[in-house]
Design an enzyme around this catalytic site. Structure first.
Site, short mmCIF file in Angstrom:
data_model
loop_
_atom_site.label_atom_id
_atom_site.label_comp_id
_atom_site.label_asym_id
_atom_site.label_seq_id
_atom_site.Cartn_x
_atom_site.Cartn_y
_atom_site.Cartn_z
N GLY A 123 27.48 6.34 -2.32
CA GLY A 123 27.84 4.72 -2.01
C GLY A 123 28.11 4.53 -0.62
N GLY A 124 27.64 5.33 0.38
CA GLY A 124 28.23 5.27 1.64
C GLY A 124 27.56 4.02 2.81
N GLY A 149 28.35 1.15 2.05
CA GLY A 149 29.02 -0.28 1.90
C GLY A 149 30.20 -0.54 3.07
N GLN A 150 31.32 -1.21 2.77
CA GLN A 150 32.08 -1.60 3.73
C GLN A 150 32.84 -0.34 4.35
OE1 GLN A 150 35.44 -3.90 2.24
NE2 GLN A 150 36.27 -4.23 4.47
N LEU A 151 33.20 0.38 3.53
CA LEU A 151 34.21 1.72 3.97
C LEU A 151 33.37 2.97 4.08
CD1 LEU A 151 37.07 1.36 1.29
CD2 LEU A 151 36.37 0.19 3.45
N ASP A 203 20.94 8.54 -5.95
CA ASP A 203 21.32 7.41 -6.90
C ASP A 203 22.42 8.14 -7.89
OD1 ASP A 203 21.63 5.59 -9.12
OD2 ASP A 203 19.60 5.11 -9.26
N ILE A 204 23.62 7.74 -8.10
CA ILE A 204 24.49 8.32 -8.71
C ILE A 204 24.07 8.13 -10.33
CG2 ILE A 204 26.42 8.28 -7.18
CD1 ILE A 204 27.49 5.92 -9.13
N TYR A 222 35.75 -3.90 -13.24
CA TYR A 222 36.15 -3.29 -12.37
C TYR A 222 37.41 -2.22 -12.46
CZ TYR A 222 37.13 -2.15 -7.15
OH TYR A 222 37.79 -1.67 -6.14
N LYS A 246 37.91 1.54 -13.19
CA LYS A 246 38.88 2.34 -12.13
C LYS A 246 40.18 3.10 -13.01
CE LYS A 246 37.02 1.76 -8.31
NZ LYS A 246 36.33 2.90 -7.24
N1 LIG Z 1 36.82 -2.37 0.25
C1 LIG Z 1 37.97 -2.42 -0.25
O1 LIG Z 1 38.82 -3.34 -0.25
C2 LIG Z 1 38.49 -1.60 -1.47
C3 LIG Z 1 37.33 -0.32 -1.89
N2 LIG Z 1 37.74 0.41 -2.69
C4 LIG Z 1 36.91 1.30 -3.28
O2 LIG Z 1 36.40 2.07 -2.20
C5 LIG Z 1 35.11 2.55 -2.58
C6 LIG Z 1 34.08 1.98 -1.43
O3 LIG Z 1 34.33 0.55 -1.31
P1 LIG Z 1 33.30 -0.39 -0.48
O4 LIG Z 1 32.51 0.52 0.40
O5 LIG Z 1 34.19 -1.71 -0.17
O6 LIG Z 1 32.29 -0.73 -1.36
P2 LIG Z 1 30.92 -1.83 -1.30
O7 LIG Z 1 30.64 -2.45 -2.60
O8 LIG Z 1 30.87 -2.13 0.17
O9 LIG Z 1 29.70 -0.57 -1.27
C7 LIG Z 1 29.48 0.54 -2.33
C8 LIG Z 1 28.33 1.01 -2.35
O10 LIG Z 1 27.78 1.55 -3.40
C9 LIG Z 1 26.36 1.56 -3.42
N3 LIG Z 1 25.65 1.85 -4.82
C10 LIG Z 1 25.82 0.98 -5.73
N4 LIG Z 1 24.95 1.38 -6.92
C11 LIG Z 1 24.69 2.83 -6.47
C12 LIG Z 1 24.20 3.71 -7.21
N5 LIG Z 1 23.65 3.60 -8.29
N6 LIG Z 1 24.13 4.71 -6.56
C13 LIG Z 1 24.83 5.14 -5.39
N7 LIG Z 1 25.03 4.15 -4.58
C14 LIG Z 1 25.29 2.82 -5.37
C15 LIG Z 1 25.79 0.27 -2.82
O11 LIG Z 1 24.45 0.24 -2.44
C16 LIG Z 1 27.04 -0.05 -1.66
O12 LIG Z 1 26.49 0.69 -0.62
C17 LIG Z 1 34.71 1.72 -3.78
O13 LIG Z 1 34.74 2.70 -4.87
C18 LIG Z 1 35.67 0.75 -4.10
O14 LIG Z 1 36.05 0.76 -5.53
C19 LIG Z 1 38.97 0.27 -3.62
C20 LIG Z 1 39.96 -0.92 -3.20
C21 LIG Z 1 39.75 -1.59 -1.93
C1 LIG Z 2 40.79 -4.46 -3.65
C2 LIG Z 2 39.51 -4.16 -4.10
O1 LIG Z 2 39.35 -3.16 -4.69
C3 LIG Z 2 38.12 -5.01 -3.41
N1 LIG Z 2 38.47 -5.27 -2.37
C4 LIG Z 2 38.18 -6.04 -4.45
O2 LIG Z 2 38.82 -7.24 -4.05
O3 LIG Z 2 37.57 -5.99 -5.34
#
Ligand SMILES: NC(=O)C1=CN([C@@H]2O[C@H](COP(=O)(O)OP(=O)(O)OC[C@H]3O[C@@H](n4cnc5c(N)ncnc54)[C@H](O)[C@@H]3O)[C@@H](O)[C@H]2O)C=CC1
Ligand SMILES: CC(=O)[C@H](N)C(=O)O
Length: 421
Positions: free
Chosen positions: A110-111, A113-115, A154-155, A243, A247
């Site tokens: 899931g690389g 995404g935002q992080l 795809d996970i 969600y 978690k």
């Molecule tokens: N951004 C935040 O504020 C926070 C993030 N997290 C956790 O950190 C992790 C990364 O977060 P973000 O980058 O913000 O999430 P995001 O929503 O920006 O990115 C998630 C990624 O997962 C991918 N994805 C969806 N379905 C998939 C599948 N079947 N196989 C492979 N990839 C798939 C998407 O294409 C997307 O690029 C998540 O687990 C999230 O719960 C936790 C707390 C806060």
């Molecule tokens: C805090 C998180 O896990 C995320 N940014 C969300 O708002 O869903």
């Protein structure tokens, strides 16, 4: 009855001490002694005694659980009883005896995404560009594709995941794929599949191939009945979003695999993460990222949470550093598998106030989204991360003023570049 089956020298052992609270030494001795006795009962006796038959595999498991100070690979996993779907009954985990100094081969799911992109670039500085593979189900933008190895993963496809891990000799896995809080509520069945079924695949692959596994959790793993100010590591967790439920499930499954199969599972509960060069993926804390984009671009911002909604937040650099630090922490320093981490906590009004110091003409209005507001009202206001600070030395660098300056510097320079083009 048990005493009749026990070799004579141990018959005088005080079994009553098992329930004796207060004497920790005695308790832990009793705890490891009983299972040991059960493993000594001859098999022909256990076969005719259902209770002892049931207890035998559990006893073997307790003896080798990491909590007992033994490594899980000491005994073959067939002694563990029922094994997860993909782990062969006779697997003795591919315990790739890597030392801390060895080169890690990293996969991020899931690389995109935002992080994830930020994590890849952070880890590539540590382990080398070619040793960190970014993966997702989406097509990467060109700059990401050119910045280092990228692969489709795809996970939900277990075999695809296993092939990647095997072919690339992966040792560490950072599992970032997820549907976040707001998009999860909009598509519960997809969130359930990605966040729960996908996690099962990742846990099995990681356990089968002896990986060190990082799975992020979130402030969203708490709910309205949790203490909210502050929220400690261990307390009631009854989240009301798919969600959050997924978690909590991840935290518990990871911990279970640690005790049951010796999986090196590590987990941090992130606050809302604020990043400059990537967009949030549909969460409740997204406003705290969007305000910077909008302030610089339009001089206006419409916030979808009430001005007094207090939530824990963190700058992405602190988040990524914490992630690497907990992954590199010596096993003996970790008293838990899942830690809260914290940096700052603010409301939309307080954030706007800080941004106004730099952009006095900014106009902030409020148009509350009831779904996001309800979620935010059930989440922690302040996060207690004292265990992370005590166990592995966690310390954040960015408070609110540094966060705002850094974000505005980035967006200011970006918009200057855009104007010049
Ligand atoms: N951004 C935040 O504020 C926070 C993030 N997290 C956790 O950190 C992790 C990364 O977060 P973000 O980058 O913000 O999430 P995001 O929503 O920006 O990115 C998630 C990624 O997962 C991918 N994805 C969806 N379905 C998939 C599948 N079947 N196989 C492979 N990839 C798939 C998407 O294409 C997307 O690029 C998540 O687990 C999230 O719960 C936790 C707390 C806060
Ligand atoms: C805090 C998180 O896990 C995320 N940014 C969300 O708002 O869903």
């Amino acid at each position: 009855m048990l005493s009749l089956l026990v070799p004579r020298p141990w018959r005088s052992y005080n079994f009553a001490s098992v329930s004796h609270v207060g004497n920790q030494d005695e308790m832990s001795r009793s705890r490891s002694f009983l299972p040991y006795l059960l493993t000594l009962v001859p098999r022909r006796v256990t076969e005719s005694m259902p209770v002892v038959r049931m207890l035998r595999p559990v006893a073997c498991w307790m003896l080798q659980s990491p909590a007992c100070g033994c490594r899980a690979s000491v005994l073959p996993s067939r002694l563990l009883g029922t094994s997860p779907r993909q782990i062969p009954m006779d697997a003795n985990f591919h315990s790739t005896s890597f030392s801390e100094a060895d080169q890690q081969r990293v996969l991020i799911t899931g690389g995109l995404g935002q992080l994830g992109v930020g994590l890849a670039s952070f880890l590539r500085k540590r382990f080398g560009k070619d040793n960190v593979i970014l993966s997702d189900i989406r097509k990467p933008p060109e700059h990401v594709f050119l910045s280092g190895p990228f692969i489709y993963s795809d996970i939900l496809d277990y075999k695809n995941l296993r092939e990647i891990v095997v072919n690339n000799r992966i040792t560490w896995l950072f599992h970032y794929s997820a549907l976040l809080s707001a998009v999860g509520e909009a598509n519960v069945s997809l969130a359930r599949a990605v966040n729960i079924t996908g996690l099962h695949n990742v846990l099995d692959v990681a356990a089968e191939h002896g990986l060190r596994l990082f799975v992020p959790s979130t402030i969203g793993a708490f709910g309205p009945t949790s203490p909210r100010n502050p929220t400690p590591d261990l307390c009631i967790q009854r989240p009301r979003t798919i969600y959050g439920v997924s978690k909590v499930h991840a935290e518990l499954m990871g911990e279970y695999y640690y005790y049951r199969y010796g999986l090196d599972f590590r987990c941090l509960r992130y606050p809302g993460i604020i990043s400059a060069d990537s967009q949030p993926g549909g969460g409740t804390t997204d406003y705290a990222v969007q305000i910077f984009h909008e302030a610089v671009k339009n001089g206006r911002f419409e916030c979808n949470l009430r001005p007094d909604t207090r939530l824990p937040m963190m700058y992405i650099h602190d988040c990524l550093r914490a992630t690497l630090e907990v992954m590199e922490a010596p096993a003996e320093s970790l008293s838990m598998r899942t830690y809260n981490i914290s940096a700052m906590s603010f409301t939309p009004a307080e954030l706007a106030q800080e941004v106004l110091k730099h952009i006095p003409e900014l106009q902030v209005t409020y148009n509350v989204d009831p779904v996001r507001q309800a979620i935010a009202d059930s989440w922690p206001m302040n996060f207690d991360d004292s265990n992370a600070r005590k166990d592995w030395g966690w310390k954040h660098d960015f408070d609110l003023p540094e966060l705002v300056t850094t974000m505005l510097n980035f967006h200011g320079s970006e918009s200057r570049v855009a104007q010049a083009n």
